[in-house]
Motif scaffolding. Structure first.
Motif, PDB file in Angstrom:
ATOM      1  N   GLY A 110       0.815  -1.201   0.000  1.00 26.77           N
ATOM      2  CA  GLY A 110       0.000   0.000   0.000  1.00 26.77           C
ATOM      3  C   GLY A 110       0.853   1.256   0.000  1.00 26.77           C
ATOM      4  N   GLY A 111       0.486   2.196  -0.841  1.00 26.59           N
ATOM      5  CA  GLY A 111       1.206   3.455  -0.937  1.00 26.59           C
ATOM      6  C   GLY A 111       2.468   3.393  -1.758  1.00 26.59           C
ATOM      7  N   GLN A 112       2.764   2.268  -2.332  1.00 27.63           N
ATOM      8  CA  GLN A 112       3.972   2.121  -3.137  1.00 27.63           C
ATOM      9  C   GLN A 112       3.642   2.467  -4.586  1.00 27.63           C
ATOM     10  OE1 GLN A 112       5.556  -1.898  -3.507  1.00 27.63           O
ATOM     11  NE2 GLN A 112       7.522  -1.105  -2.889  1.00 27.63           N
ATOM     12  N   LYS A 113       4.343   3.448  -5.135  1.00 29.94           N
ATOM     13  CA  LYS A 113       4.082   3.890  -6.496  1.00 29.94           C
ATOM     14  C   LYS A 113       5.173   3.365  -7.419  1.00 29.94           C
ATOM     15  CE  LYS A 113       1.848   8.089  -4.951  1.00 29.94           C
ATOM     16  NZ  LYS A 113       1.960   7.761  -3.543  1.00 29.94           N
ATOM     17  N   THR A 114       4.750   2.682  -8.458  1.00 30.92           N
ATOM     18  CA  THR A 114       5.714   2.201  -9.436  1.00 30.92           C
ATOM     19  C   THR A 114       5.955   3.276 -10.485  1.00 30.92           C
ATOM     20  OG1 THR A 114       3.932   1.198 -10.707  1.00 30.92           O
ATOM     21  CG2 THR A 114       5.024  -0.194  -9.080  1.00 30.92           C
ATOM     22  N   GLY A 115       6.860   3.039 -11.409  1.00 31.87           N
ATOM     23  CA  GLY A 115       7.253   4.045 -12.392  1.00 31.87           C
ATOM     24  C   GLY A 115       6.117   4.553 -13.258  1.00 31.87           C
ATOM     25  N   HIS A 116       5.264   3.646 -13.784  1.00 25.43           N
ATOM     26  CA  HIS A 116       4.210   4.110 -14.682  1.00 25.43           C
ATOM     27  C   HIS A 116       3.135   4.896 -13.948  1.00 25.43           C
ATOM     28  CE1 HIS A 116       2.494   0.315 -13.244  1.00 25.43           C
ATOM     29  NE2 HIS A 116       1.324   0.800 -13.565  1.00 25.43           N
TER      30      HIS A 116
END
Length: 53
Positions: free
Chosen positions: A23-29
């Motif tokens: 949760g709350g982890q944003k990937t590159g795209h």
């Protein structure tokens, strides 16, 4: 993983390690989508502000 109501009294008792949570982890795209959306929103506000003069 054991159910422990003392660690999670408001939930179902299931606990996971912080490394397993995403949760709350944003990937590159996702960052690209958020950035482009922000730029488009700012441009839209500027266009409306310029047209209302």
């Amino acid at each position: 993983m054991a159910n422990d109501p003392k660690l999670n009294p408001g939930g179902d008792g299931e606990t996971i390690r912080s490394e397993a949570a995403s949760g709350g982890q944003k990937t590159g795209h996702i960052r690209w989508v958020l950035g482009i959306g922000t730029v488009l929103a700012i441009l839209g506000i500027l266009v409306v502000a310029l047209m209302s003069r």
